[in-house]
Design an enzyme around this catalytic site. Sequence first.
Site, PDB file in Angstrom:
ATOM      1  N   CYS A  47      39.726  -8.112 -15.542  1.00 32.67           N
ATOM      2  CA  CYS A  47      39.384  -7.680 -14.388  1.00 32.67           C
ATOM      3  C   CYS A  47      40.436  -8.115 -13.357  1.00 32.67           C
ATOM      4  O   CYS A  47      40.757  -9.002 -13.377  1.00 32.67           O
ATOM      5  CB  CYS A  47      37.785  -8.022 -14.007  1.00 32.67           C
ATOM      6  N   SER A  49      39.658  -9.284 -10.515  1.00 28.11           N
ATOM      7  CA  SER A  49      39.042 -10.507  -9.923  1.00 28.11           C
ATOM      8  C   SER A  49      39.793 -11.816 -10.517  1.00 28.11           C
ATOM      9  O   SER A  49      40.157 -12.836  -9.990  1.00 28.11           O
ATOM     10  CB  SER A  49      37.827 -10.692  -9.866  1.00 28.11           C
ATOM     11  N   HIS A  52      43.243 -11.776  -9.307  1.00 25.08           N
ATOM     12  CA  HIS A  52      43.204 -12.408  -7.897  1.00 25.08           C
ATOM     13  C   HIS A  52      43.361 -14.049  -7.647  1.00 25.08           C
ATOM     14  O   HIS A  52      43.653 -14.368  -6.760  1.00 25.08           O
ATOM     15  CB  HIS A  52      41.762 -12.145  -6.963  1.00 25.08           C
ATOM     16  N   HIS A  68      35.535 -13.349 -17.111  1.00 26.10           N
ATOM     17  CA  HIS A  68      34.259 -13.046 -16.552  1.00 26.10           C
ATOM     18  C   HIS A  68      33.547 -11.922 -17.023  1.00 26.10           C
ATOM     19  O   HIS A  68      32.538 -11.627 -16.735  1.00 26.10           O
ATOM     20  CB  HIS A  68      34.159 -13.243 -15.157  1.00 26.10           C
ATOM     21  N   CYS A 175      31.259  -6.925 -16.078  1.00 29.57           N
ATOM     22  CA  CYS A 175      31.620  -6.813 -14.439  1.00 29.57           C
ATOM     23  C   CYS A 175      32.061  -5.576 -14.187  1.00 29.57           C
ATOM     24  O   CYS A 175      31.124  -4.843 -13.544  1.00 29.57           O
ATOM     25  CB  CYS A 175      32.837  -8.010 -14.601  1.00 29.57           C
TER      26      CYS A 175
HETATM   27  P1  PAD Z   1      42.449  -2.118 -10.556  1.00 25.08           P
HETATM   28  O1  PAD Z   1      43.743  -2.981 -10.382  1.00 25.08           O
HETATM   29  O2  PAD Z   1      42.300  -1.764 -12.028  1.00 25.08           O
HETATM   30  O3  PAD Z   1      42.343  -0.908  -9.950  1.00 25.08           O
HETATM   31  C1  PAD Z   1      42.700  -1.068  -8.511  1.00 25.08           C
HETATM   32  C2  PAD Z   1      43.325   0.300  -8.169  1.00 25.08           C
HETATM   33  O4  PAD Z   1      43.770   0.586  -6.523  1.00 25.08           O
HETATM   34  C3  PAD Z   1      44.278   0.858  -9.042  1.00 25.08           C
HETATM   35  O5  PAD Z   1      44.169   2.034  -9.626  1.00 25.08           O
HETATM   36  C4  PAD Z   1      45.552   1.032  -7.843  1.00 25.08           C
HETATM   37  O6  PAD Z   1      46.629   1.785  -8.073  1.00 25.08           O
HETATM   38  C5  PAD Z   1      44.823   1.409  -6.499  1.00 25.08           C
HETATM   39  N1  PAD Z   1      45.592   0.921  -5.443  1.00 25.08           N
HETATM   40  C6  PAD Z   1      46.251  -0.255  -5.128  1.00 25.08           C
HETATM   41  N2  PAD Z   1      46.634  -0.162  -3.767  1.00 25.08           N
HETATM   42  C7  PAD Z   1      46.186   0.953  -3.181  1.00 25.08           C
HETATM   43  C8  PAD Z   1      46.126   1.520  -1.980  1.00 25.08           C
HETATM   44  N3  PAD Z   1      47.049   0.838  -1.005  1.00 25.08           N
HETATM   45  N4  PAD Z   1      45.673   2.719  -1.530  1.00 25.08           N
HETATM   46  C9  PAD Z   1      44.984   3.314  -2.757  1.00 25.08           C
HETATM   47  N5  PAD Z   1      44.797   2.855  -4.034  1.00 25.08           N
HETATM   48  C10 PAD Z   1      45.394   1.654  -4.231  1.00 25.08           C
HETATM   49  O7  PAD Z   1      41.332  -3.179 -10.154  1.00 25.08           O
HETATM   50  P2  PAD Z   1      39.754  -3.343 -10.690  1.00 25.08           P
HETATM   51  O8  PAD Z   1      39.094  -1.896 -10.655  1.00 25.08           O
HETATM   52  O9  PAD Z   1      39.570  -4.171 -11.715  1.00 25.08           O
HETATM   53  O10 PAD Z   1      39.227  -4.121  -9.128  1.00 25.08           O
HETATM   54  C11 PAD Z   1      39.245  -3.458  -8.078  1.00 25.08           C
HETATM   55  C12 PAD Z   1      38.678  -4.404  -6.958  1.00 25.08           C
HETATM   56  O11 PAD Z   1      37.173  -4.764  -7.200  1.00 25.08           O
HETATM   57  C13 PAD Z   1      39.536  -5.934  -7.009  1.00 25.08           C
HETATM   58  O12 PAD Z   1      39.583  -6.377  -5.431  1.00 25.08           O
HETATM   59  C14 PAD Z   1      38.471  -6.614  -7.617  1.00 25.08           C
HETATM   60  O13 PAD Z   1      38.843  -8.009  -7.386  1.00 25.08           O
HETATM   61  C15 PAD Z   1      37.094  -6.227  -7.033  1.00 25.08           C
HETATM   62  C16 PAD Z   1      35.904  -6.543  -7.854  1.00 25.08           C
HETATM   63  N6  PAD Z   1      34.913  -6.777  -7.115  1.00 25.08           N
HETATM   64  C17 PAD Z   1      33.713  -7.043  -7.967  1.00 25.08           C
HETATM   65  C18 PAD Z   1      32.548  -7.400  -7.144  1.00 25.08           C
HETATM   66  O14 PAD Z   1      31.548  -7.816  -7.523  1.00 25.08           O
HETATM   67  N7  PAD Z   1      32.514  -7.123  -5.643  1.00 25.08           N
HETATM   68  C19 PAD Z   1      33.692  -7.107  -9.232  1.00 25.08           C
HETATM   69  C20 PAD Z   1      34.865  -6.758  -9.947  1.00 25.08           C
HETATM   70  C21 PAD Z   1      36.102  -6.355  -9.202  1.00 25.08           C
HETATM   71 ZN    ZN Z   2      35.368  -8.572 -12.380  1.00 24.59          ZN
END
Ligand code: PAD
Ligand code: ZN
Length: 375
Positions: A47, A49, A52, A68, A175
């Site tokens: 993921c 995260s 990050h 996770h 997740c």
């Molecule tokens: P990912 O990298 O698979 O997807 C992110 C997407 O965003 C990609 O398709 C990118 O192309 C796109 N992107 C990047 N920059 C830009 C921009 N400037 N404008 C438009 N699109 C853009 O990540 P993910 O889906 O695994 O996770 C996404 C976020 O969610 C990440 O910050 C992660 O830490 C967070 C998250 N939060 C929780 C929670 O509980 N709140 C859980 C899991 C993930």
């Molecule tokens: Zn996650």
Amino acid sequence: MSTAGKVIKCKAAVLWELNKPFSIEEVEVALPKAYEVRIKMVVTGICHSDAHVVTGTLVKPLPVILGHEGAGIVESIGEGVTTVKPGDKVIPLFTPQCGKCVVCENPEGNQCEKMKISIPGGTMQDGTTRFTCRGKPIHHFINTSTFSEYTVVDEISVVKIDAAAPLEKVCLIGCGFSTGYGSAVNVAKVTPGSTCAVFGLGGVGLSTVIGCKAAGAARIIGVDINKGKFATAKELGATECINPQDFKKPIHEVLKEMTGGGVDFSFEAIGRFDTELEALLCCHEAFGVSVVIGVPPASQKLSVNPMLLLAGRTWKGAIFGGYKSKNSVPKLVADFLARKFPLDPLITHVLPFEKINEGFDLLHSGKSIRTVLTF
Ligand code: PAD
Ligand code: ZN
Ligand code: ZN
């Protein structure tokens, strides 16, 4: 040969330093203490995260075993554990549910007081670790640490799931899927016939698209700078997809024009300040709801004039899609088995665990949605 009652030596991916590749190491995994569970991991997703932490966007103590979004089988249990037993298929829960704290007792909210995403953490509930590598204690990550052949978690951070569940798919319920889907159905409470905008079409954002569709949204607009994500977004329910780089004006203005004043619900699933603000601004100023899902950079601030909210907008966020984890994860697994939502389109790559660094390269290059590592 049974491993119960013994320290286990196995492979794990250790992050020793920021911005360095994972190192596959032999680690020692101690016995589970009282109210702890040792799990043989079968699969784990990657993921953003986790990424990050590697970059320091999410600050956690090092050295650490990340991961996770996993699924596995209980190997042994500590004294007093009653909710799982050896042999059970389980999903570790990065958002625990102790069932006793003020959050767990409240019908709203899910960030159990036993774990806060914003504090560094890095240990079991008793403040110690169960991992050792090269003679050094290695930190845990948000109660899960699934990048290891065996892990130890607190009982409040694991739940039994249906024995028929395919672990290589339902690990995403640990997740990415639940976070995105729950953000639409639980957190925003998307309404039938509504218009939604989803910023970021990775594993989380695409799961939000699935949730918006399940809730009956009439229009779902995907926003991403990687056009390679648009086909899957449309397959999963997006009615339109736009790339902010194709427009001269800010994307919230484009979205307002497309929707006659703003969307009903917007979601930011990227983790950037500029897109969190664009997502807020694109929802209707009188009734729009904008949900922050992406994890923003640590120790920086976004300056916002509260005037943006005065006309009636709502700005909110949630961890793990607002789900109370122990209650909800087995139900989500059952819903997947009943074909209420798909997971296959989210899994673009399956790799052996040893290729974990390749999996992260695929994430950063935008070529993967979810990579699932198998042990
Ligand atoms: P990912 O990298 O698979 O997807 C992110 C997407 O965003 C990609 O398709 C990118 O192309 C796109 N992107 C990047 N920059 C830009 C921009 N400037 N404008 C438009 N699109 C853009 O990540 P993910 O889906 O695994 O996770 C996404 C976020 O969610 C990440 O910050 C992660 O830490 C967070 C998250 N939060 C929780 C929670 O509980 N709140 C859980 C899991 C993930
Ligand atoms: Zn996650
Ligand atoms: Zn609690």
